[in-house]
Design a protein around this motif. Structure first.
Motif, PDB file in Angstrom:
ATOM      1  N   GLU A   1       0.833  -1.206   0.000  1.00  0.00           N
ATOM      2  CA  GLU A   1       0.000   0.000   0.000  1.00  0.00           C
ATOM      3  C   GLU A   1       0.864   1.251   0.000  1.00  0.00           C
ATOM      4  N   ASP A   2       2.016   1.178   0.662  1.00  0.00           N
ATOM      5  CA  ASP A   2       2.914   2.333   0.764  1.00  0.00           C
ATOM      6  C   ASP A   2       4.346   1.815   0.692  1.00  0.00           C
ATOM      7  N   ARG A   3       5.004   2.017  -0.453  1.00  0.00           N
ATOM      8  CA  ARG A   3       6.345   1.465  -0.643  1.00  0.00           C
ATOM      9  C   ARG A   3       7.364   2.132   0.279  1.00  0.00           C
ATOM     10  N   ASP A   4       7.226   3.427   0.506  1.00  0.00           N
ATOM     11  CA  ASP A   4       8.159   4.101   1.414  1.00  0.00           C
ATOM     12  C   ASP A   4       8.085   3.492   2.813  1.00  0.00           C
ATOM     13  N   ALA A   5       6.873   3.240   3.281  1.00  0.00           N
ATOM     14  CA  ALA A   5       6.690   2.647   4.604  1.00  0.00           C
ATOM     15  C   ALA A   5       7.220   1.215   4.629  1.00  0.00           C
ATOM     16  N   ALA A   6       7.012   0.483   3.527  1.00  0.00           N
ATOM     17  CA  ALA A   6       7.501  -0.895   3.449  1.00  0.00           C
ATOM     18  C   ALA A   6       9.025  -0.930   3.524  1.00  0.00           C
ATOM     19  N   TRP A   7       9.674   0.030   2.873  1.00  0.00           N
ATOM     20  CA  TRP A   7      11.139   0.105   2.934  1.00  0.00           C
ATOM     21  C   TRP A   7      11.605   0.475   4.342  1.00  0.00           C
ATOM     22  N   THR A   8      10.936   1.403   4.961  1.00  0.00           N
ATOM     23  CA  THR A   8      11.308   1.809   6.324  1.00  0.00           C
ATOM     24  C   THR A   8      11.231   0.630   7.284  1.00  0.00           C
TER      25      THR A   8
ATOM     26  N   SER B   1      12.562  -0.174  -4.387  1.00  0.00           N
ATOM     27  CA  SER B   1      12.036   0.582  -5.534  1.00  0.00           C
ATOM     28  C   SER B   1      12.617   0.047  -6.835  1.00  0.00           C
ATOM     29  N   ILE B   2      13.896  -0.336  -6.791  1.00  0.00           N
ATOM     30  CA  ILE B   2      14.581  -0.867  -7.979  1.00  0.00           C
ATOM     31  C   ILE B   2      15.174  -2.222  -7.632  1.00  0.00           C
ATOM     32  N   LEU B   3      14.871  -3.209  -8.441  1.00  0.00           N
ATOM     33  CA  LEU B   3      15.430  -4.551  -8.311  1.00  0.00           C
ATOM     34  C   LEU B   3      16.385  -4.778  -9.479  1.00  0.00           C
ATOM     35  N   VAL B   4      17.635  -5.006  -9.175  1.00  0.00           N
ATOM     36  CA  VAL B   4      18.631  -5.263 -10.215  1.00  0.00           C
ATOM     37  C   VAL B   4      18.908  -6.762 -10.269  1.00  0.00           C
ATOM     38  N   HIS B   5      18.911  -7.297 -11.479  1.00  0.00           N
ATOM     39  CA  HIS B   5      19.224  -8.724 -11.669  1.00  0.00           C
ATOM     40  C   HIS B   5      20.384  -8.800 -12.665  1.00  0.00           C
ATOM     41  N   PRO B   6      21.636  -8.798 -12.156  1.00  0.00           N
ATOM     42  CA  PRO B   6      22.799  -8.661 -13.036  1.00  0.00           C
ATOM     43  C   PRO B   6      23.464  -9.979 -13.430  1.00  0.00           C
TER      44      PRO B   6
ATOM     45  N   ARG C   1      10.090   8.060 -11.970  1.00  0.00           N
ATOM     46  CA  ARG C   1      10.111   7.258 -13.206  1.00  0.00           C
ATOM     47  C   ARG C   1      10.243   5.774 -12.867  1.00  0.00           C
ATOM     48  N   ALA C   2      11.099   5.467 -11.897  1.00  0.00           N
ATOM     49  CA  ALA C   2      11.229   4.073 -11.469  1.00  0.00           C
ATOM     50  C   ALA C   2       9.899   3.552 -10.934  1.00  0.00           C
ATOM     51  N   ARG C   3       9.195   4.371 -10.171  1.00  0.00           N
ATOM     52  CA  ARG C   3       7.905   3.952  -9.627  1.00  0.00           C
ATOM     53  C   ARG C   3       6.891   3.698 -10.744  1.00  0.00           C
ATOM     54  N   GLN C   4       6.883   4.548 -11.779  1.00  0.00           N
ATOM     55  CA  GLN C   4       5.937   4.369 -12.873  1.00  0.00           C
ATOM     56  C   GLN C   4       6.231   3.089 -13.653  1.00  0.00           C
ATOM     57  N   VAL C   5       7.505   2.822 -13.920  1.00  0.00           N
ATOM     58  CA  VAL C   5       7.870   1.579 -14.608  1.00  0.00           C
ATOM     59  C   VAL C   5       7.466   0.376 -13.759  1.00  0.00           C
TER      60      VAL C   5
END
Length: 333
Positions: free
Chosen positions: A141-148, A231-236, A298-302
């Motif tokens: 519901e709230d990504r900022d809160a989930a990260w915190t 917010s960003i998941l990198v799969h390298p 932009r990352a959030r929109q993608v």
């Protein structure tokens, strides 16, 4: 009525574990489906060895193995019951050993996750891609809160999920971020996955000087909160047979930045539902992360675009239907 059994003979929690935990409930909606082994969630329907052996002598059973040791156990079970059918899924595009190929020939059906895996196996197989449980992997519901709640620091999270090894590309991730982190104080990087022995020493060497900005979260049996916080998941990764991480991250609303592996262009649309860079291209990865960490919206929109795409295409029900058709065709022969 056919009994379907998915064994799990592995002590670590892996992508195969998550696959079994997702597909078994979906299969169980139409057929009796059980698991046997250890390391799975307690709510999955289980079967004991005693019951399994008794039923193998009386009724049709499909034993769906995902690893060599599981297929070997299925071969022993087949000795006890002539109506036992063996299915073997190959999860990696790494060329199999002669022993693995010999084992695979003993299965009644071989499943490959991608055309690339089927080509490497050089055996007749049915291509059935994985799906995921969309009730389990969903945006917060709230990504900022989930990260915190994850307690890693910073306002935004960027990270890699998966076992820490050189071939998984975490070194490229760290090198791409190193010059960006001083300019992006709101962003915190994290590596989520098992690291031990030489791999732990290697990654800690790469983190020297930026340890506080690139944290090690370790292996996590409950992975959903990490997808919901990042917010960003990198799969390298340099090579991968098939990874659930891309779909799980997309369904959770993450912006996925991935090395361009052969099967991914059918899943991710560059610039709309995620981003690609060539495997091992640190400069290309850095340019993408520079843009996205400068423009978090932009990352959030993608990520939102990715979540919509995953809802439309990546549900485990598609995989379960294809597997069920395969199982019943084997039993009816």
């Amino acid at each position: 009525m056919t009994l379907i059994v998915h064994p799990h003979f592995h002590k670590r929690y892996t992508g195969v574990t998550r696959h079994v935990e997702s597909v078994v409930p979906a299969l169980a909606k139409d057929d009796e489906t059980r698991v046997i082994g250890t390391g799975l969630t307690a709510d999955l329907p289980k079967i004991s060895w005693n019951e399994l052996v008794q039923r193998a002598q009386q009724e049709p059973i499909v034993w769906h193995a995902h690893r060599n040791n599981e297929l070997l156990a299925g071969m022993l079970l087949k000795v006890l019951g002539e109506r036992v059918r063996l299915v073997f899924t190959r999860h990696t595009s790494v060329a199999p050993t002669q022993f693995t190929r010999w084992l695979a020939r003993g299965a009644d059906a071989l499943v490959s996750l991608t055309n690339q895996i089927a080509e490497v196996m050089r055996l007749p197989s049915t291509v059935i891609s994985h799906g995921i449980d969309l009730t389990r992997f969903r945006p917060p519901e709230d990504r900022d809160a989930a990260w915190t709640r994850l307690g890693q620091g910073g306002r935004y999270g960027i990270g890699v999920i998966g076992r820490i090894r050189k071939e998984k590309g975490q070194g490229d991730f760290i090198e791409a971020l190193r010059p960006l982190l001083p300019e992006r104080p709101e962003w915190q990087a994290v590596l989520v996955g098992l690291a031990k022995g030489p791999d732990l020493a290697w990654v800690n060497g790469l983190r020297q000087g930026i340890e506080e900005r690139v944290t090690l979260a370790g292996e996590q049996s409950t992975i959903e909160p990490w997808y919901q916080g990042l917010s960003i998941l990198v799969h390298p990764s340099y090579a991968e047979g098939y990874s659930l991480v891309h779909m799980e991250a997309m369904a959770s609303g993450c912006c996925v930045v991935a090395s361009k592996l052969p099967y991914l262009d059918t899943l991710i649309e560059h610039g709309r539902t995620g981003f690609f860079f060539e495997p091992g291209d640190v400069k290309g990865l850095r340019e993408l992360l520079d843009q996205l960490t400068r423009e978090p919206e932009r990352a959030r929109q993608v990520g939102r675009n990715a979540e919509e795409e995953a809802r439309r295409r990546c549900g485990v029900e598609h995989e379960a239907r294809a597997l069920s058709d395969l199982y019943h065709s084997l039993v009816e022969r």
